[in-house]
Design a protein around this motif. Structure first.
Motif, short mmCIF file in Angstrom:
data_model
loop_
_atom_site.label_atom_id
_atom_site.label_comp_id
_atom_site.label_asym_id
_atom_site.label_seq_id
_atom_site.Cartn_x
_atom_site.Cartn_y
_atom_site.Cartn_z
N ALA A 109 13.78 -8.75 5.16
CA ALA A 109 12.34 -9.24 5.07
C ALA A 109 11.73 -8.16 4.12
N ILE A 110 11.86 -6.74 4.99
CA ILE A 110 11.22 -5.78 4.46
C ILE A 110 11.67 -5.53 2.91
N TYR A 111 12.85 -5.26 2.81
CA TYR A 111 13.50 -5.28 1.39
C TYR A 111 12.90 -6.48 0.32
N ASP A 112 12.69 -7.68 0.77
CA ASP A 112 12.15 -8.61 -0.17
C ASP A 112 10.76 -8.16 -0.47
N GLU A 113 10.08 -7.94 0.49
CA GLU A 113 8.69 -7.68 0.39
C GLU A 113 8.31 -6.52 -0.61
N CYS A 114 9.16 -5.58 -0.38
CA CYS A 114 8.92 -4.21 -1.27
C CYS A 114 9.53 -4.78 -2.75
N GLU A 115 10.56 -5.28 -2.74
CA GLU A 115 10.90 -5.62 -4.16
C GLU A 115 9.94 -6.50 -4.72
N ALA A 116 9.25 -7.49 -4.02
CA ALA A 116 8.23 -8.26 -4.98
C ALA A 116 7.04 -7.57 -5.27
N ALA A 117 6.64 -6.44 -4.40
CA ALA A 117 5.61 -5.67 -4.58
C ALA A 117 6.08 -4.34 -5.55
N GLY A 118 7.20 -4.42 -6.08
CA GLY A 118 7.52 -3.20 -6.77
C GLY A 118 7.68 -1.86 -6.05
N ILE A 119 8.03 -1.77 -4.80
CA ILE A 119 7.82 -0.69 -3.78
C ILE A 119 9.26 -0.36 -3.55
N TRP A 120 9.36 1.02 -3.82
CA TRP A 120 10.97 1.59 -3.63
C TRP A 120 11.38 1.41 -2.14
N VAL A 121 12.61 0.84 -1.71
CA VAL A 121 12.97 0.55 -0.50
C VAL A 121 14.41 1.05 -0.32
N GLY A 176 1.00 -1.29 -0.03
CA GLY A 176 -0.16 0.04 0.15
C GLY A 176 0.76 1.27 0.07
N PHE A 177 2.27 1.03 0.35
CA PHE A 177 3.02 2.42 0.17
C PHE A 177 4.00 2.47 -1.14
N ARG A 178 4.17 3.37 -1.48
CA ARG A 178 5.14 3.54 -3.00
C ARG A 178 6.57 3.53 -2.20
N LEU A 179 6.76 4.00 -1.40
CA LEU A 179 8.24 4.06 -0.86
C LEU A 179 8.32 3.89 0.47
N VAL A 180 9.35 3.10 0.87
CA VAL A 180 9.43 2.59 2.33
C VAL A 180 10.97 2.66 2.64
N ILE A 181 11.24 3.32 3.94
CA ILE A 181 12.74 3.45 4.40
C ILE A 181 12.46 2.67 5.88
N PHE A 231 17.05 2.61 -3.91
CA PHE A 231 17.52 3.77 -4.13
C PHE A 231 18.22 4.02 -2.95
N THR A 232 19.13 4.99 -3.20
CA THR A 232 20.01 5.95 -2.37
C THR A 232 19.46 7.41 -2.33
N LEU A 233 19.73 7.87 -1.02
CA LEU A 233 19.59 9.35 -0.66
C LEU A 233 20.63 10.15 -0.91
N PRO A 234 21.04 10.81 -1.77
CA PRO A 234 22.30 11.61 -1.97
C PRO A 234 22.23 13.05 -0.74
N ALA A 235 23.07 13.49 -0.49
CA ALA A 235 23.28 14.72 0.25
C ALA A 235 22.99 15.80 -0.76
N VAL A 236 22.13 16.94 -0.31
CA VAL A 236 21.42 17.95 -1.10
C VAL A 236 22.03 19.37 -0.87
N VAL A 237 22.31 19.99 -1.66
CA VAL A 237 22.55 21.54 -1.44
C VAL A 237 21.63 22.10 -2.39
N ARG A 238 20.77 23.15 -2.03
CA ARG A 238 19.94 23.89 -2.84
C ARG A 238 20.17 25.24 -2.72
N ARG A 239 19.90 25.91 -3.90
CA ARG A 239 19.95 27.30 -4.40
C ARG A 239 18.93 27.50 -5.32
#
Length: 154
Positions: free
Chosen positions: A41-53, A25-30, A64-72
């Motif tokens: 187990a969470i990774y396997d569940e997400c991968e099987a359901a096409g959920i980003w984890v 039911g989620f589209r993205l899980v951390i 996916f990984t989260l980059p460090a971000v600088v915004r201007r």
């Protein structure tokens, strides 16, 4: 343990033991359990359901990984080590934050306007040599680079 800033975000936080189906039911899980078996187990569940984890501090269990971000303004500069060293990404982000001028946000707006002007003429921006245009607009704003974009590109 959830930091107070996280509780202020519009996210769903589950603070209990993982149960099969939690991710559905989620589209993205951390996940940040610190327990490899649970994260797997969470990774396997997400991968099987096409959920980003993203499994915090565990790049092998991340889609996916989260980059460090600088915004201007509209400018976003990121640093990533593909999860290998988040500390290095953060360190690089701090150096970029010190280096990047706030005027870059205005430069982005200038370039967006120039791009819109080209499109308004019915032309494509694909063949435009942007380096001298960027250099000219940057110079007008007093933005200096160590080397010109033309030198970097050659």
């Amino acid at each position: 343990h959830v930091v107070p800033e996280m509780r202020e975000l519009p996210v769903t936080i589950l603070e209990r033991e993982h149960a099969a189906g939690d991710a559905l039911g989620f589209r993205l899980v951390i996940t940040a359990t610190g327990n490899v078996e649970v994260d797997q187990a969470i990774y396997d569940e997400c991968e099987a359901a096409g959920i980003w984890v993203n499994s915090a501090d565990d790049p092998d269990r991340c889609s996916f990984t989260l980059p460090a971000v600088v915004r201007r303004g509209s400018l976003m500069v990121t640093s990533s080590t593909a999860g290998a060293s988040p500390a290095l990404s953060s360190w690089i982000r701090a150096r970029l934050d010190e280096m990047l001028d706030d005027e870059l946000a205005d430069l982005v707006a200038d370039l967006a306007a120039e791009r819109a002007r080209v499109h308004a003429l019915g032309e494509s921006t694909e063949g435009v040599n942007w380096a001298p245009i960027i250099e000219e607009l940057a110079a007008k704003r007093g933005i200096r680079f160590g080397r010109t974009l033309s030198e970097v590109a050659s």
